[in-house]
Design an enzyme around this catalytic site. Structure first.
Site, PDB file in Angstrom:
ATOM      1  N   LYS A  77       0.849  -1.184   0.000  1.00 35.25           N
ATOM      2  CA  LYS A  77       0.000   0.000   0.000  1.00 35.25           C
ATOM      3  C   LYS A  77       0.889   1.241   0.000  1.00 35.25           C
ATOM      4  O   LYS A  77       1.777   1.382   0.840  1.00 35.25           O
ATOM      5  CB  LYS A  77      -0.896   0.025   1.240  1.00 35.25           C
ATOM      6  CG  LYS A  77      -2.071  -0.921   1.201  1.00 35.25           C
ATOM      7  CD  LYS A  77      -3.192  -0.467   0.268  1.00 35.25           C
ATOM      8  CE  LYS A  77      -3.851   0.797   0.735  1.00 35.25           C
ATOM      9  NZ  LYS A  77      -4.672   0.630   1.959  1.00 35.25           N
ATOM     10  N   HIS A  78       0.681   2.131  -0.949  1.00 40.45           N
ATOM     11  CA  HIS A  78       1.412   3.389  -1.023  1.00 40.45           C
ATOM     12  C   HIS A  78       2.921   3.180  -0.980  1.00 40.45           C
ATOM     13  O   HIS A  78       3.646   3.815  -0.219  1.00 40.45           O
ATOM     14  CB  HIS A  78       0.946   4.345   0.073  1.00 40.45           C
ATOM     15  CG  HIS A  78      -0.488   4.756  -0.083  1.00 40.45           C
ATOM     16  ND1 HIS A  78      -0.923   5.590  -1.102  1.00 40.45           N
ATOM     17  CD2 HIS A  78      -1.599   4.414   0.616  1.00 40.45           C
ATOM     18  CE1 HIS A  78      -2.232   5.750  -1.008  1.00 40.45           C
ATOM     19  NE2 HIS A  78      -2.666   5.035   0.020  1.00 40.45           N
ATOM     20  N   ASN A 241      12.233   6.248   7.452  1.00 41.04           N
ATOM     21  CA  ASN A 241      12.797   5.243   8.341  1.00 41.04           C
ATOM     22  C   ASN A 241      11.865   4.034   8.420  1.00 41.04           C
ATOM     23  O   ASN A 241      10.657   4.187   8.360  1.00 41.04           O
ATOM     24  CB  ASN A 241      12.983   5.811   9.755  1.00 41.04           C
ATOM     25  CG  ASN A 241      14.145   6.760   9.869  1.00 41.04           C
ATOM     26  OD1 ASN A 241      15.181   6.602   9.248  1.00 41.04           O
ATOM     27  ND2 ASN A 241      13.970   7.791  10.703  1.00 41.04           N
ATOM     28  N   HIS A 402      13.717   5.383  -0.761  1.00 41.50           N
ATOM     29  CA  HIS A 402      12.851   6.554  -0.969  1.00 41.50           C
ATOM     30  C   HIS A 402      12.419   6.618  -2.421  1.00 41.50           C
ATOM     31  O   HIS A 402      13.104   6.125  -3.301  1.00 41.50           O
ATOM     32  CB  HIS A 402      13.594   7.846  -0.606  1.00 41.50           C
ATOM     33  CG  HIS A 402      13.910   7.971   0.853  1.00 41.50           C
ATOM     34  ND1 HIS A 402      12.972   8.316   1.812  1.00 41.50           N
ATOM     35  CD2 HIS A 402      15.066   7.764   1.533  1.00 41.50           C
ATOM     36  CE1 HIS A 402      13.534   8.343   3.002  1.00 41.50           C
ATOM     37  NE2 HIS A 402      14.797   8.012   2.873  1.00 41.50           N
TER      38      HIS A 402
END
Length: 402
Positions: A77-78, A241, A402
């Site tokens: 998810k996301h 994180n 990221h």
């Protein structure tokens, strides 16, 4: 196919949008059904990398019990995993807590996805599913009953494909990926008109991660090694994180994208506690009404286990969900149940800066820790782990994503 035009990017106002190969070559994916969007493809490509690596790492782990090849699955998810797991058999308790139909025959692939989704069923609502192996009918039948946006796999049996095509009124997103595709060694991203370039994170997570055990306790059974591998591979594809709790080849709590490491540890620990508490007799015995769907059950269980339990049990509110009013589970009962748990592994994508992370982890049954090390307070972290007789290994490699 060289490119796929998308309806829009992350948001409806972000147009035009497409995916394509920078070198003009063929895409390694094929859309078999539906119209996946920008975020769908981000989830698909990240989750596929995770399950591919997890299956390979588990198969490469020495020890007779791990020589059998196990498929892997993830629930995304996301652009972060809500859960990930290997295809180990489900216990009777797990069948109950994951809403598996009585008598259902489960293949290893089905078990992998059911366990992946079961890590955090609330967050997996509307997920993107990823499978390391061909999707079979057993997996498709279970997935058909869940709220999901799409799936990526290296292939589908004819029966599985027909089952999945019937989801979402025929609009379920089904993506096939070439399992032999190898990406370029460099990757790029544009931010505010500026192009970033970096080498792909090709750090191989294998048995070398166990070479530097820094605690007094050096005992590391095969099951803990498998869980350490699982934790690190999950973290490699989780927004930083990030911290991950794992048990029996299954992520049971993932904390992603927190600015503070301890907040990440607490968030993942709370999710791990909820997973552990879902096995409590009071939770397994909740008398749901026959017409309550799985998502409503998941929401009700989440509230039942929270400090807001009165929202569904006070007055006549319970009549909307339950056939009879259940007894609440007390704070003392929850603490006592969690205190009995053990054998959990915690992993972190960067070093733990303070021993407070270990203090929090041990409250969720953690006995094994895997992290990069390198903090100026490593001695404090090691001392805290020693205090609780944990086994902790330093990998020396950060896994930011990221």
């Amino acid at each position: 196919m060289k490119e796929i035009a998308l309806k829009y990017g992350c948001n409806p106002n972000q147009k035009p949008s497409r995916i394509f190969m920078r070198d003009g070559g063929e895409l390694p994916i094929e859309v078999l059904n539906g119209k996946p969007g920008y975020i769908n493809f981000l989830d698909a490509l990240n989750s596929w990398q995770l399950v591919r690596e997890l299956k390979a790492a588990a198969h490469g782990l020495s020890g007779a019990e791990n020589h059998v090849e196990m498929p892997a699955a993830a629930s995304f998810k996301h652009v972060s995993p809500a859960g990930a797991a290997l295809g180990l058999p489900l216990s009777d308790t797990e069948r109950d807590m994951y809403f598996v139909e009585a008598g259902a025959e489960l293949t290893p692939m089905a078990c992998a996805y059911i366990r992946a989704r079961g890590a955090d069923r609330l967050c997996s609502y509307g997920d993107w599913a990823a499978l390391s192996d061909i999707c079979d009918a057993s997996t498709a039948i279970y997935l058909k009953s869940e709220v999901s946006d799409g799936i990526i796999a290296p292939g589908y049996t004819d029966e599985a494909l027909e089952i999945l095509k019937s989801k979402k009124r025929g609009n379920y997103n089904i993506v096939k990926i070439n399992p032999d595709y190898i990406p370029e060694s460099k990757e790029y991203k544009d931010v505010f008109g500026v192009t970033f370039e970096q080498g792909r994170n090709d750090y191989k997570i294998d048995e070398n991660i166990f070479n530097n055990i820094v605690t007094e306790n050096k005992i590391l059974p095969p099951s803990a090694k498998l869980d350490m591998l699982t934790a690190l591979i999950v973290l490699k594809y989780t927004q930083s994180n990030s911290v991950c709790y794992v048990k029996n080849g299954q992520a049971i709590g993932v904390g992603a994208g927190q600015q503070s490491r301890i907040h990440c540890t607490r968030l993942a620990g709370q999710k791990a506690d909820n997973w552990l508490l879902r096995q409590h007799p009071k939770v397994l015995g909740l008398p749901f009404k026959a017409d309550i769907r799985r998502p409503e059950r998941d929401n009700a269980i989440d509230v039942y286990l929270s400090d807001e339990w009165e929202d569904i049990l006070s007055g006549d509110a319970w009549r909307n969900i339950f056939a009879e009013k259940p007894e609440p589970i007390s704070v003392d009962e929850k603490k006592a149940w969690i205190a009995k748990q053990s054998g959990v592994t915690i992993g972190s994508d960067a070093f733990f800066p303070f021993g407070d992370n270990i203090e929090r982890a041990r409250k969720s049954g953690v006995n094994y820790v895997i992290e990069p090390g390198g903090s100026i307070r490593d001695d404090d972290v090691i001392a805290t782990a020693n205090q609780y007789h944990m086994t902790m290994a330093f990998t020396g490699t950060r896994l930011f994503h990221h």
